[in-house]
Design an enzyme around this catalytic site. Sequence first.
Site, mmCIF file in Angstrom:
data_model
loop_
_atom_site.group_PDB
_atom_site.id
_atom_site.type_symbol
_atom_site.label_atom_id
_atom_site.label_comp_id
_atom_site.label_asym_id
_atom_site.label_seq_id
_atom_site.Cartn_x
_atom_site.Cartn_y
_atom_site.Cartn_z
ATOM 1 N N CYS A 127 -41.682 -27.169 -10.177
ATOM 2 C CA CYS A 127 -41.917 -28.462 -10.822
ATOM 3 C C CYS A 127 -40.899 -29.455 -10.289
ATOM 4 O O CYS A 127 -39.751 -29.102 -10.032
ATOM 5 C CB CYS A 127 -41.742 -28.310 -12.326
ATOM 6 S SG CYS A 127 -41.713 -29.868 -13.215
ATOM 7 N N ASP A 128 -41.334 -30.702 -10.141
ATOM 8 C CA ASP A 128 -40.418 -31.716 -9.601
ATOM 9 C C ASP A 128 -39.618 -32.449 -10.678
ATOM 10 O O ASP A 128 -38.764 -33.272 -10.366
ATOM 11 C CB ASP A 128 -41.193 -32.734 -8.760
ATOM 12 C CG ASP A 128 -42.252 -33.486 -9.557
ATOM 13 O OD1 ASP A 128 -42.182 -33.512 -10.802
ATOM 14 O OD2 ASP A 128 -43.150 -34.064 -8.928
ATOM 15 N N TYR A 157 -39.892 -33.919 -20.855
ATOM 16 C CA TYR A 157 -41.096 -33.419 -21.529
ATOM 17 C C TYR A 157 -40.830 -32.918 -22.945
ATOM 18 O O TYR A 157 -41.772 -32.755 -23.727
ATOM 19 C CB TYR A 157 -41.777 -32.325 -20.694
ATOM 20 C CG TYR A 157 -42.650 -32.912 -19.611
ATOM 21 C CD1 TYR A 157 -43.973 -33.248 -19.850
ATOM 22 C CD2 TYR A 157 -42.133 -33.180 -18.343
ATOM 23 C CE1 TYR A 157 -44.770 -33.813 -18.877
ATOM 24 C CE2 TYR A 157 -42.910 -33.747 -17.349
ATOM 25 C CZ TYR A 157 -44.237 -34.064 -17.625
ATOM 26 O OH TYR A 157 -45.020 -34.631 -16.662
HETATM 27 P P1 NAD Z 1 -55.951 -35.185 -7.622
HETATM 28 O O1 NAD Z 1 -57.166 -34.902 -8.418
HETATM 29 O O2 NAD Z 1 -55.761 -36.540 -7.051
HETATM 30 O O3 NAD Z 1 -55.862 -34.167 -6.389
HETATM 31 C C1 NAD Z 1 -56.259 -32.859 -6.448
HETATM 32 C C2 NAD Z 1 -57.101 -32.512 -5.217
HETATM 33 O O4 NAD Z 1 -57.420 -31.129 -5.294
HETATM 34 C C3 NAD Z 1 -58.423 -33.270 -5.144
HETATM 35 O O5 NAD Z 1 -58.598 -33.825 -3.866
HETATM 36 C C4 NAD Z 1 -59.476 -32.202 -5.440
HETATM 37 O O6 NAD Z 1 -60.685 -32.406 -4.728
HETATM 38 C C5 NAD Z 1 -58.780 -30.963 -4.940
HETATM 39 N N1 NAD Z 1 -59.254 -29.718 -5.538
HETATM 40 C C6 NAD Z 1 -59.665 -29.511 -6.815
HETATM 41 N N2 NAD Z 1 -60.000 -28.221 -6.973
HETATM 42 C C7 NAD Z 1 -59.779 -27.604 -5.794
HETATM 43 C C8 NAD Z 1 -59.921 -26.259 -5.341
HETATM 44 N N3 NAD Z 1 -60.346 -25.301 -6.167
HETATM 45 N N4 NAD Z 1 -59.581 -25.976 -4.071
HETATM 46 C C9 NAD Z 1 -59.138 -26.944 -3.242
HETATM 47 N N5 NAD Z 1 -58.987 -28.225 -3.603
HETATM 48 C C10 NAD Z 1 -59.305 -28.549 -4.871
HETATM 49 O O7 NAD Z 1 -54.712 -34.803 -8.537
HETATM 50 P P2 NAD Z 1 -53.190 -35.267 -8.430
HETATM 51 O O8 NAD Z 1 -52.896 -36.160 -9.583
HETATM 52 O O9 NAD Z 1 -52.871 -35.772 -7.098
HETATM 53 O O10 NAD Z 1 -52.414 -33.920 -8.700
HETATM 54 C C11 NAD Z 1 -52.575 -32.765 -7.914
HETATM 55 C C12 NAD Z 1 -51.938 -31.587 -8.617
HETATM 56 O O11 NAD Z 1 -50.524 -31.623 -8.475
HETATM 57 C C13 NAD Z 1 -52.198 -31.532 -10.116
HETATM 58 O O12 NAD Z 1 -52.359 -30.197 -10.535
HETATM 59 C C14 NAD Z 1 -50.923 -32.098 -10.696
HETATM 60 O O13 NAD Z 1 -50.733 -31.735 -12.024
HETATM 61 C C15 NAD Z 1 -49.934 -31.461 -9.755
HETATM 62 N N6 NAD Z 1 -48.568 -31.991 -9.749
HETATM 63 C C16 NAD Z 1 -47.586 -31.165 -10.199
HETATM 64 C C17 NAD Z 1 -46.285 -31.559 -10.182
HETATM 65 C C18 NAD Z 1 -45.241 -30.624 -10.706
HETATM 66 O O14 NAD Z 1 -44.154 -31.028 -11.043
HETATM 67 N N7 NAD Z 1 -45.527 -29.327 -10.839
HETATM 68 C C19 NAD Z 1 -45.940 -32.815 -9.713
HETATM 69 C C20 NAD Z 1 -46.956 -33.640 -9.246
HETATM 70 C C21 NAD Z 1 -48.274 -33.211 -9.267
HETATM 71 C C1 G6P Z 2 -43.943 -35.128 -13.266
HETATM 72 C C2 G6P Z 2 -44.176 -33.706 -13.654
HETATM 73 C C3 G6P Z 2 -45.476 -33.230 -13.090
HETATM 74 C C4 G6P Z 2 -46.618 -34.116 -13.491
HETATM 75 C C5 G6P Z 2 -46.317 -35.544 -13.176
HETATM 76 C C6 G6P Z 2 -47.354 -36.402 -13.889
HETATM 77 O O1 G6P Z 2 -43.754 -35.243 -11.905
HETATM 78 O O2 G6P Z 2 -43.156 -32.851 -13.245
HETATM 79 O O3 G6P Z 2 -45.688 -31.921 -13.497
HETATM 80 O O4 G6P Z 2 -47.791 -33.739 -12.818
HETATM 81 O O5 G6P Z 2 -45.059 -35.922 -13.645
HETATM 82 O O6 G6P Z 2 -47.255 -37.681 -13.462
HETATM 83 P P1 G6P Z 2 -48.422 -38.723 -13.736
HETATM 84 O O7 G6P Z 2 -47.930 -39.942 -13.070
HETATM 85 O O8 G6P Z 2 -49.667 -38.129 -13.101
HETATM 86 O O9 G6P Z 2 -48.559 -38.836 -15.206
HETATM 87 MN MN MN Z 3 -43.896 -30.690 -13.518
#
Ligand code: NAD
Ligand code: G6P
Ligand code: MN
Length: 450
Positions: free
Chosen positions: A171-172, A264
């Site tokens: 997680c970032d 969070y």
């Molecule tokens: P988004 O919907 O813009 O992007 C997700 C992409 O994944 C889309 O292009 C979609 O077509 C594709 N996708 C969906 N199901 C798929 C599958 N089964 N196989 C391959 N591709 C698939 O979403 P986003 O807002 O850019 O976020 C992407 C992910 O990153 C989310 O799960 C978000 O919660 C996560 N995220 C996590 C952190 C963290 O701290 N852990 C930080 C930032 C984003």
């Molecule tokens: C932080 C969290 C992520 C989460 C994101 C949501 O970076 O660590 O887990 O996906 O915030 O940001 P958003 O701008 O999509 O609400």
């Molecule tokens: Mn996170």
Amino acid sequence: MKKQNLVITGGGSTYTIGMIMSLIEEKAQFPLKSITFYDTDGARQEQIAKACNVILREKYPELESFSWTTDKQEAYENADFVFVQIRTGGLAMREQDEKIPLQYGCVGQETCGPGGMAYGFRSIGDMIDVVNDIRHYAPDAWILNYTNPAAIVAEALRREFPDDHKILNICDMPAAIMVSYAKILGKEIWDLVPEYFGLNHFGWFTDIYDKEGNRLTDQIKRTITEDGFIPEDSEIVNDPSWIKTFKQVETMLNHFPEYLPNTYLQYYLYPSDMVEKEDISNTRARQVINGRQKRVHTMSDQIIADDSTENVELEVDIHGRYMIRVAASLAYNLGETYIVIVENNGIISNLQDDAMVEVPAALTSRGPKPFAVGEIQTFYKGMIEGQLAFEKLVVDAWFEQSYDKLMQALTLNRTIVDAPVAKKILDDLIEANKDYWPALYTEKKKKAQR
Ligand code: NAD
Ligand code: G6P
Ligand code: MN
């Protein structure tokens, strides 16, 4: 230094351009031979990929190959690293996760409480498939997952792939918080050494040191309570919602001055305030659709039309840089310390071994080597055990298709507590997610069928 073959699964994500900019910024730390995007939505991915093609041509000429595909074999064969960032159901379903609980006066958040449960229930199956696909073509690749809800995904992957030691969930948020600490201290984030424990999106910094060993915790706390706390990372610095969230850290620190909280925790410690602050017709998903997603897509169109980046402002963010530094430490056996999600196994000595905890670990080519945290105090232990029980029950419920366990999970969660409310939210979420969730059965029904 061996050059890496990197695959980004979820190439069409709103975070991809930021990740590409970060890969360019970090190319000395994590040099690449190839980048391949994989996504199930070819059209969504292509728009982002075509823009990235221009960016990479300008700023990463030494990269040997960049391509994008919806073919698994093409994507994963020869991969050294796979970054996984998918969102099952897209932002449209995120909006449902946020709105439904709010209709019953409960927190509506994509990773916390009932929203996190709903998103987790959609993510688990796809994430298991993604890992199986990767392992079919690239048995040795490192899988860095940050698909949310990371806590629930990490627990599900731990159960499904108990012997796979090259999956790391990250997680970032701790890093994004540390960017603000670094600003307060007039330092770089990479100069700071954190001590931290908890679950994903549910933890505390117990101390912050610099590399020389000076303890900087009190200076950070004093500055936050006297001068306030704001986001500093480029991705969130001007975002009103994140500004509000960072401000809430001041309140948390006033009520609970012992440790520095993850942002969070606001959803668990101030659920009524969080509900009150929400506008149900403009929850976070809607803000992201009209904000980050629109910005990224407009920018991509501009880059593609100009066949150049000259008319856009491209920024590096901590999200991408953090994932890349983690990958570099694993790839080159650097042993650098980052906060990551790992199986407890005694790290927090008074917490069950099979919990997925978020703690600092030295990252080596043999994987994360977490540092001991020791015993945690009653308040944190109580908080964590309640949340952990929720996360475990959600994953149990997914594997067992159990309605009853989801009812238990939601009732346990601090954002709900009230059983009849849990039931109403659960029934609405089941209806909204019928295209995504496995079927659920009550224990009574299961028994009758036997
Ligand atoms: P988004 O919907 O813009 O992007 C997700 C992409 O994944 C889309 O292009 C979609 O077509 C594709 N996708 C969906 N199901 C798929 C599958 N089964 N196989 C391959 N591709 C698939 O979403 P986003 O807002 O850019 O976020 C992407 C992910 O990153 C989310 O799960 C978000 O919660 C996560 N995220 C996590 C952190 C963290 O701290 N852990 C930080 C930032 C984003
Ligand atoms: C932080 C969290 C992520 C989460 C994101 C949501 O970076 O660590 O887990 O996906 O915030 O940001 P958003 O701008 O999509 O609400
Ligand atoms: Mn996170």
